[in-house]
Design a protein around this motif. Structure first.
Motif, short mmCIF file in Angstrom:
data_model
loop_
_atom_site.label_atom_id
_atom_site.label_comp_id
_atom_site.label_asym_id
_atom_site.label_seq_id
_atom_site.Cartn_x
_atom_site.Cartn_y
_atom_site.Cartn_z
N THR A 183 50.71 32.04 -21.02
CA THR A 183 51.10 32.67 -22.43
C THR A 183 51.16 31.89 -23.96
N GLY A 184 51.18 32.69 -24.44
CA GLY A 184 51.49 32.08 -26.06
C GLY A 184 50.27 31.89 -27.46
N GLU A 186 49.47 30.11 -29.30
CA GLU A 186 49.67 28.44 -29.48
C GLU A 186 49.14 28.02 -29.01
N ASP A 226 50.08 36.63 -27.22
CA ASP A 226 51.91 36.57 -26.94
C ASP A 226 51.06 38.52 -28.04
N GLY A 250 57.43 33.35 -23.31
CA GLY A 250 57.21 34.52 -23.60
C GLY A 250 59.00 35.37 -23.36
#
Ligand code: AMP
Ligand code: MG
Length: 417
Positions: A183-184, A186, A226, A250
């Motif tokens: 997750t992210g 970026e 996110d 996260g």
């Protein structure tokens, strides 16, 4: 804050060995046998020759020797694969190949090297004691033998034995199917150069590879944004086909820590600070009807890898029915001083090598531990260079050159240079 042992204990008490399934032998490679296998087949299945040569009656060669060779008529030829029962009359012999069934009446084999190799008649210049070069039926495995116990992990040699006794399918504990979710906002896919503010989903690949290296079955879901709704639907979709789920990122104290936000109120999920460095923010619980274990690992790459080694790997081994002793700790001598955090168990990336002597001397172990480089939880360079984690207890605040440290192996030990 809870201890590493407390978090691990909660995991180990929760996860269970997967229910047994039937698999074709080759598909069961790496799995653990779920039931004892008792054979109805003997090995060898029939009396056969251990050599290329001549099947004889030992008594016919009682007087044979270099000076007193015996000539026997060759009554036939028996190759491996011959399935008719043959009978050898007194005073005769049969040419026989390795693995071919012994004829009735024959009780020894003379290797071709001790004869003139004749085809219709053969000159034998040596005695043949009864039983020489004969493999007796059932001498390896007898009917009714327990050929393999439940709990045995199936590798090439075990598969060979089970195949030889006629096994088609085996009942095994399957390899856990492990969904890896990164997750992210970026994150970008591997194979592209990251632009400003972007980061390649190296954790996704690392954890997928770690699952595979443990001989479990990874299913990788790359870079989930996110966003609570997206993450929720992703994990809901994956739960039905998963024996376990690992997420990364996260779970810390940031404003966009979606994993924690979505999961903290569902199933038995619990988010804790664990007294360890790296790897402090951890979450674990079971989700869904099937009560799938879910490990929410931190996003920092080293934290994620250490968490996998310390918490996920033992759980996956347990699910797969494998022993925990697969990861023994190795004791090594620290080659220099380093600092350790107060109140947290340290997992320091080190290079473990054999001492120049390569041997234990007195109470000194044969291994040396040297810090692998930058120890920040983002530092992938030192993670890739390390072959072990030195496990420093929470109450130790400094390691001194010459101290003994316990090390968790990540790869092969380096030879002394
Ligand atoms: P987070 O736990 O999401 O706050 O992330 C902590 C740090 O780990 C940040 O620097 C992230 O960019 C980095 N990170 C998170 N997920 C990944 C990933 N899948 N691969 C590489 N780095 C990551
Ligand atoms: Mg993040």
């Amino acid at each position: 804050m809870i201890t590493v042992q407390e978090h691990l204990a909660r995991i180990v008490e929760t996860v269970q060995r997967l229910p047994a399934i039937g698999l074709d032998l080759l598909d069961a490679q790496g799995c653990v046998l779920a039931r004892d296998v008792i054979t109805e087949v003997a090995l060898p299945g029939f009396r056969n020759s251990a050599m290329d040569g001549y099947a004889v009656r030992a008594a016919d060669l009682a007087g044979a020797g270099t000076a007193t060779p015996v000539t026997l008529p060759v009554a036939g030829d028996i190759a491996a694969g011959n399935t008719e029962g043959l009978h050898l009359a007194p005073g005769q012999c049969m040419r026989i190949m390795t693995g071919a069934p012994m004829p009735d009446g024959a009780d020894a084999v003379v290797p071709v090297e001790h004869t003139d190799g004749g085809v219709s008649r053969v000159v034998v210049s040596t005695k043949a004691p009864v039983g020489q070069h004969v493999r007796q039926a059932g001498e390896d495995v007898a009917v009714g033998d327990l050929v393999m116990s439940a709990g045995t992990r199936l590798g090439p040699r075990q598969i060979a034995l089970l195949a030889a006794v006629g096994t088609g399918q085996v009942a095994v504990t399957p390899k856990p199917r492990v969904v890896v979710i990164s997750t992210g906002d970026e994150l970008i896919e591997p194979g592209t150069s990251p632009g400003f503010g972007q980061v390649v989903d190296s954790n996704g690949l690392m954890l997928t590879a770690a699952v595979r290296a443990l001989d479990c079955i990874p299913i990788r879901i790359g870079g989930v944004r996110d966003d609570a709704a997206t993450f929720r639907s992703t994990i809901e979709n994956q739960l039905p086909g998963a024996d376990a789920v690992i997420t990364t990122g996260g779970v810390s104290m940031g404003a966009y820590d979606t994993v924690k936000e979505v999961l903290s109120t569902v199933g038995t999920m619990r988010f804790d600070k664990v007294a360890m460095k790296p790897g402090m923010p951890q979450g674990f619980g079971v989700l869904g009807e099937q009560e799938v274990p879910v490990f929410t690992l931190p996003g920092n790459p080293v934290s994620a890898m250490v968490s996998f080694e310390v918490f996920v790997a033992p759980a996956l081994r347990l699910m797969a029915g494998r022993p925990q002793q697969e990861t023994a700790l190795v004791t090594a001598v620290a080659t220099h001083d380093w600092a350790a955090p107060a109140g947290k168990m340290q997992f320091a990336r080190i290079v473990l090598s054999r001492n120049s002597s390569g041997l234990r001397s007195g109470d000194r172990p044969g291994y040396a531990a040297t810090i692998a480089g930058l120890q920040g939880s983002h530092a992938l360079g030192s993670l890739a260079a390390a072959n072990a984690l030195a496990v420093i207890p929470a109450d130790v605040t400094s390691v001194r050159a010459g101290d003994l440290v316990s090390c968790h192996l990540l790869g092969p030990i380096r030879e002394a240079s």
